[in-house]
Design an enzyme around this catalytic site. Structure first.
Site, PDB file in Angstrom:
ATOM      1  N   LYS A  42       0.824  -1.215   0.000  1.00 58.05           N
ATOM      2  CA  LYS A  42       0.000   0.000   0.000  1.00 58.05           C
ATOM      3  C   LYS A  42       0.864   1.275   0.000  1.00 58.05           C
ATOM      4  O   LYS A  42       2.085   1.213   0.286  1.00 58.05           O
ATOM      5  CB  LYS A  42      -0.925  -0.045   1.218  1.00 58.05           C
ATOM      6  CG  LYS A  42      -1.920  -1.214   1.172  1.00 58.05           C
ATOM      7  CD  LYS A  42      -2.921  -1.123   2.321  1.00 58.05           C
ATOM      8  CE  LYS A  42      -3.921  -2.250   2.278  1.00 58.05           C
ATOM      9  NZ  LYS A  42      -4.946  -2.119   3.344  1.00 58.05           N
ATOM     10  N   TYR A  82     -12.329  -1.584  -3.754  1.00 60.55           N
ATOM     11  CA  TYR A  82     -12.854  -1.760  -2.397  1.00 60.55           C
ATOM     12  C   TYR A  82     -14.374  -1.602  -2.321  1.00 60.55           C
ATOM     13  O   TYR A  82     -14.909  -1.353  -1.238  1.00 60.55           O
ATOM     14  CB  TYR A  82     -12.164  -0.779  -1.437  1.00 60.55           C
ATOM     15  CG  TYR A  82     -10.771  -1.231  -1.019  1.00 60.55           C
ATOM     16  CD1 TYR A  82     -10.610  -2.346  -0.187  1.00 60.55           C
ATOM     17  CD2 TYR A  82      -9.636  -0.564  -1.429  1.00 60.55           C
ATOM     18  CE1 TYR A  82      -9.344  -2.771   0.219  1.00 60.55           C
ATOM     19  CE2 TYR A  82      -8.355  -0.988  -1.026  1.00 60.55           C
ATOM     20  CZ  TYR A  82      -8.229  -2.079  -0.205  1.00 60.55           C
ATOM     21  OH  TYR A  82      -6.976  -2.507   0.209  1.00 60.55           O
ATOM     22  N   PHE A  90     -15.309   3.687   7.086  1.00 61.58           N
ATOM     23  CA  PHE A  90     -13.965   4.125   6.683  1.00 61.58           C
ATOM     24  C   PHE A  90     -13.758   4.096   5.174  1.00 61.58           C
ATOM     25  O   PHE A  90     -12.656   4.347   4.694  1.00 61.58           O
ATOM     26  CB  PHE A  90     -12.908   3.246   7.374  1.00 61.58           C
ATOM     27  CG  PHE A  90     -13.071   1.765   7.128  1.00 61.58           C
ATOM     28  CD1 PHE A  90     -12.612   1.175   5.960  1.00 61.58           C
ATOM     29  CD2 PHE A  90     -13.691   0.959   8.073  1.00 61.58           C
ATOM     30  CE1 PHE A  90     -12.753  -0.186   5.728  1.00 61.58           C
ATOM     31  CE2 PHE A  90     -13.840  -0.407   7.855  1.00 61.58           C
ATOM     32  CZ  PHE A  90     -13.370  -0.982   6.674  1.00 61.58           C
ATOM     33  N   ARG A 118      -2.401 -14.608   4.784  1.00 62.78           N
ATOM     34  CA  ARG A 118      -3.024 -13.838   5.870  1.00 62.78           C
ATOM     35  C   ARG A 118      -2.210 -13.998   7.160  1.00 62.78           C
ATOM     36  O   ARG A 118      -2.082 -13.063   7.942  1.00 62.78           O
ATOM     37  CB  ARG A 118      -4.470 -14.288   6.101  1.00 62.78           C
ATOM     38  CG  ARG A 118      -5.446 -14.050   4.946  1.00 62.78           C
ATOM     39  CD  ARG A 118      -5.788 -12.626   4.668  1.00 62.78           C
ATOM     40  NE  ARG A 118      -6.278 -11.880   5.790  1.00 62.78           N
ATOM     41  CZ  ARG A 118      -6.981 -10.742   5.690  1.00 62.78           C
ATOM     42  NH1 ARG A 118      -7.256 -10.225   4.492  1.00 62.78           N
ATOM     43  NH2 ARG A 118      -7.383 -10.094   6.739  1.00 62.78           N
ATOM     44  N   THR A 124      -5.441  -7.024  10.733  1.00 56.33           N
ATOM     45  CA  THR A 124      -5.701  -5.749  10.048  1.00 56.33           C
ATOM     46  C   THR A 124      -5.098  -4.578  10.840  1.00 56.33           C
ATOM     47  O   THR A 124      -4.486  -3.675  10.271  1.00 56.33           O
ATOM     48  CB  THR A 124      -7.231  -5.536   9.911  1.00 56.33           C
ATOM     49  OG1 THR A 124      -7.800  -6.695   9.304  1.00 56.33           O
ATOM     50  CG2 THR A 124      -7.539  -4.309   9.097  1.00 56.33           C
ATOM     51  N   ARG A 135       2.620  -6.694   8.791  1.00 59.36           N
ATOM     52  CA  ARG A 135       1.966  -5.501   9.350  1.00 59.36           C
ATOM     53  C   ARG A 135       2.596  -5.095  10.691  1.00 59.36           C
ATOM     54  O   ARG A 135       2.708  -3.918  11.006  1.00 59.36           O
ATOM     55  CB  ARG A 135       0.467  -5.748   9.484  1.00 59.36           C
ATOM     56  CG  ARG A 135      -0.257  -5.596   8.126  1.00 59.36           C
ATOM     57  CD  ARG A 135      -1.664  -6.100   8.170  1.00 59.36           C
ATOM     58  NE  ARG A 135      -2.419  -5.722   6.983  1.00 59.36           N
ATOM     59  CZ  ARG A 135      -3.611  -6.224   6.679  1.00 59.36           C
ATOM     60  NH1 ARG A 135      -4.175  -7.138   7.457  1.00 59.36           N
ATOM     61  NH2 ARG A 135      -4.250  -5.837   5.593  1.00 59.36           N
ATOM     62  N   ASN A 145      -2.023   0.222   6.645  1.00 62.31           N
ATOM     63  CA  ASN A 145      -1.485  -1.018   7.224  1.00 62.31           C
ATOM     64  C   ASN A 145      -0.591  -1.835   6.275  1.00 62.31           C
ATOM     65  O   ASN A 145      -0.559  -3.067   6.329  1.00 62.31           O
ATOM     66  CB  ASN A 145      -2.617  -1.867   7.825  1.00 62.31           C
ATOM     67  CG  ASN A 145      -3.665  -2.237   6.808  1.00 62.31           C
ATOM     68  OD1 ASN A 145      -3.528  -1.887   5.640  1.00 62.31           O
ATOM     69  ND2 ASN A 145      -4.686  -2.955   7.234  1.00 62.31           N
ATOM     70  N   HIS A 148      -2.130  -5.465   1.499  1.00 62.79           N
ATOM     71  CA  HIS A 148      -3.444  -6.112   1.347  1.00 62.79           C
ATOM     72  C   HIS A 148      -3.204  -7.600   1.127  1.00 62.79           C
ATOM     73  O   HIS A 148      -2.217  -7.991   0.519  1.00 62.79           O
ATOM     74  CB  HIS A 148      -4.158  -5.525   0.120  1.00 62.79           C
ATOM     75  CG  HIS A 148      -5.361  -6.321  -0.303  1.00 62.79           C
ATOM     76  ND1 HIS A 148      -6.591  -6.170   0.294  1.00 62.79           N
ATOM     77  CD2 HIS A 148      -5.498  -7.314  -1.227  1.00 62.79           C
ATOM     78  CE1 HIS A 148      -7.452  -7.028  -0.255  1.00 62.79           C
ATOM     79  NE2 HIS A 148      -6.814  -7.728  -1.185  1.00 62.79           N
ATOM     80  N   GLU A 159      -9.609 -10.329  -7.589  1.00 64.71           N
ATOM     81  CA  GLU A 159      -8.695  -9.206  -7.371  1.00 64.71           C
ATOM     82  C   GLU A 159      -7.501  -9.273  -8.322  1.00 64.71           C
ATOM     83  O   GLU A 159      -7.057  -8.251  -8.844  1.00 64.71           O
ATOM     84  CB  GLU A 159      -8.234  -9.206  -5.914  1.00 64.71           C
ATOM     85  CG  GLU A 159      -9.377  -8.849  -4.976  1.00 64.71           C
ATOM     86  CD  GLU A 159      -9.064  -9.051  -3.485  1.00 64.71           C
ATOM     87  OE1 GLU A 159      -9.957  -8.791  -2.669  1.00 64.71           O
ATOM     88  OE2 GLU A 159      -7.942  -9.471  -3.152  1.00 64.71           O
TER      89      GLU A 159
HETATM   90  P1  IDP Z   1      -7.981  -6.667   5.709  1.00 63.94           P
HETATM   91  O1  IDP Z   1      -7.173  -5.740   4.830  1.00 63.94           O
HETATM   92  O2  IDP Z   1      -7.185  -7.161   6.894  1.00 63.94           O
HETATM   93  O3  IDP Z   1      -8.637  -7.795   4.944  1.00 63.94           O
HETATM   94  P2  IDP Z   1     -10.589  -5.399   5.806  1.00 63.94           P
HETATM   95  O4  IDP Z   1     -11.557  -5.528   6.927  1.00 63.94           O
HETATM   96  O5  IDP Z   1     -10.885  -6.158   4.554  1.00 63.94           O
HETATM   97  O6  IDP Z   1      -9.137  -5.780   6.365  1.00 63.94           O
HETATM   98  O7  IDP Z   1     -10.473  -3.851   5.482  1.00 63.94           O
HETATM   99  C1  IDP Z   1      -9.850  -3.404   4.285  1.00 63.94           C
HETATM  100  C2  IDP Z   1      -8.920  -2.253   4.607  1.00 63.94           C
HETATM  101  O8  IDP Z   1      -9.686  -1.164   5.117  1.00 63.94           O
HETATM  102  C3  IDP Z   1      -7.912  -2.542   5.726  1.00 63.94           C
HETATM  103  O9  IDP Z   1      -6.769  -3.217   5.283  1.00 63.94           O
HETATM  104  C4  IDP Z   1      -7.584  -1.143   6.212  1.00 63.94           C
HETATM  105  O10 IDP Z   1      -6.680  -0.480   5.307  1.00 63.94           O
HETATM  106  C5  IDP Z   1      -8.949  -0.468   6.122  1.00 63.94           C
HETATM  107  N1  IDP Z   1      -9.676  -0.572   7.399  1.00 63.94           N
HETATM  108  C6  IDP Z   1     -10.244  -1.675   7.939  1.00 63.94           C
HETATM  109  N2  IDP Z   1     -10.818  -1.429   9.115  1.00 63.94           N
HETATM  110  C7  IDP Z   1     -10.610  -0.097   9.338  1.00 63.94           C
HETATM  111  C8  IDP Z   1     -10.972   0.783  10.410  1.00 63.94           C
HETATM  112  O11 IDP Z   1     -11.617   0.407  11.389  1.00 63.94           O
HETATM  113  N3  IDP Z   1     -10.567   2.086  10.274  1.00 63.94           N
HETATM  114  C9  IDP Z   1      -9.880   2.545   9.193  1.00 63.94           C
HETATM  115  N4  IDP Z   1      -9.507   1.736   8.169  1.00 63.94           N
HETATM  116  C10 IDP Z   1      -9.870   0.428   8.238  1.00 63.94           C
HETATM  117 MG    MG Z   2     -10.050  -7.722   3.433  1.00 59.20          MG
END
Ligand code: IDP
Ligand code: MG
Length: 170
Positions: A42, A82, A90, A118, A124, A135, A145, A148, A159
């Site tokens: 990212k 997304y 968010f 993962r 996350t 991460r 973070n 992805h 994807e």
């Molecule tokens: P993941 O990337 O671990 O699969 P997801 O729930 O799919 O997590 O969320 C996608 C992306 O959205 C996350 O990687 C992060 O960049 C962002 N994100 C997820 N939860 C939050 C939050 O609570 N606040 C702000 N950004 C978030």
């Molecule tokens: Mg995800």
């Protein structure tokens, strides 16, 4: 006599339908790859100079890179990628962040790729990611973070196809 003929037709029909179902559904399952996942390094990790270290981690984790490109998403493209999160609070910040600078997109290959990747990237929220995960090592916050990782075989395929044509996957 008529009844037994009718029963036998019904039985034959049933066997035929079951065979068709097994053939097509079985094949559908078999065509879903379980050895591929999709990742993005990212904008935060790219800006902080972590591309090389993250790729090194991925390769040492046993993943082979089968497609890769360096690009800058438009807000529209980031929003499409997304779209599944469009109802989350968010979403707008995520789209702004993902289009704030260049990223690296890649398809990775390994047995049990989705689950293993993962594990390699961690939770996350980097504050909750296991020590030694990508991460944990390279991310600073839940929104920025570092990487992805696809959450299912089906999404890995969707994807990967979002970024790469058949000529760009090896
Ligand atoms: P993941 O990337 O671990 O699969 P997801 O729930 O799919 O997590 O969320 C996608 C992306 O959205 C996350 O990687 C992060 O960049 C962002 N994100 C997820 N939860 C939050 C939050 O609570 N606040 C702000 N950004 C978030
Ligand atoms: Mg995800």
């Amino acid at each position: 006599m008529y009844l037994s003929f009718k029963l036998s037709v019904r039985f034959t029909k049933r066997v035929y339908l079951l065979t068709l179902k097994r053939y097509f559904c079985g094949n559908l399952k078999e065509t879903m790859e379980t050895n591929k996942t999709f990742t993005m390094i990212k904008p935060d990790a790219v800006a902080n100079g972590h591309i090389g270290a993250i790729l090194d981690h991925i390769i040492k984790g046993g993943f082979k890179i089968t497609a890769m490109k360096y690009l800058w998403l438009t807000p529209e493209k980031a929003g499409q990628f997304y779209a599944v999160h469009s109802a989350r609070p968010f979403y707008n910040d995520l789209v702004t962040f993902m289009s704030s600078g260049p990223i690296v997109a890649a398809i990775l290959e390994k047995d049990n790729a989705v689950e293993d990747f993962r594990k390699l990237i961690g939770a996350t929220d980097p504050a909750k990611a296991e020590p030694g995960t990508i991460r944990n090592l390279f991310a600073k916050s839940i929104d920025a973070n570092a990487v992805h990782g696809s959450d299912s075989d089906e999404n890995a395929q969707i994807e990967g196809n979002f970024y790469f044509s058949a000529f760009e996957k090896f």
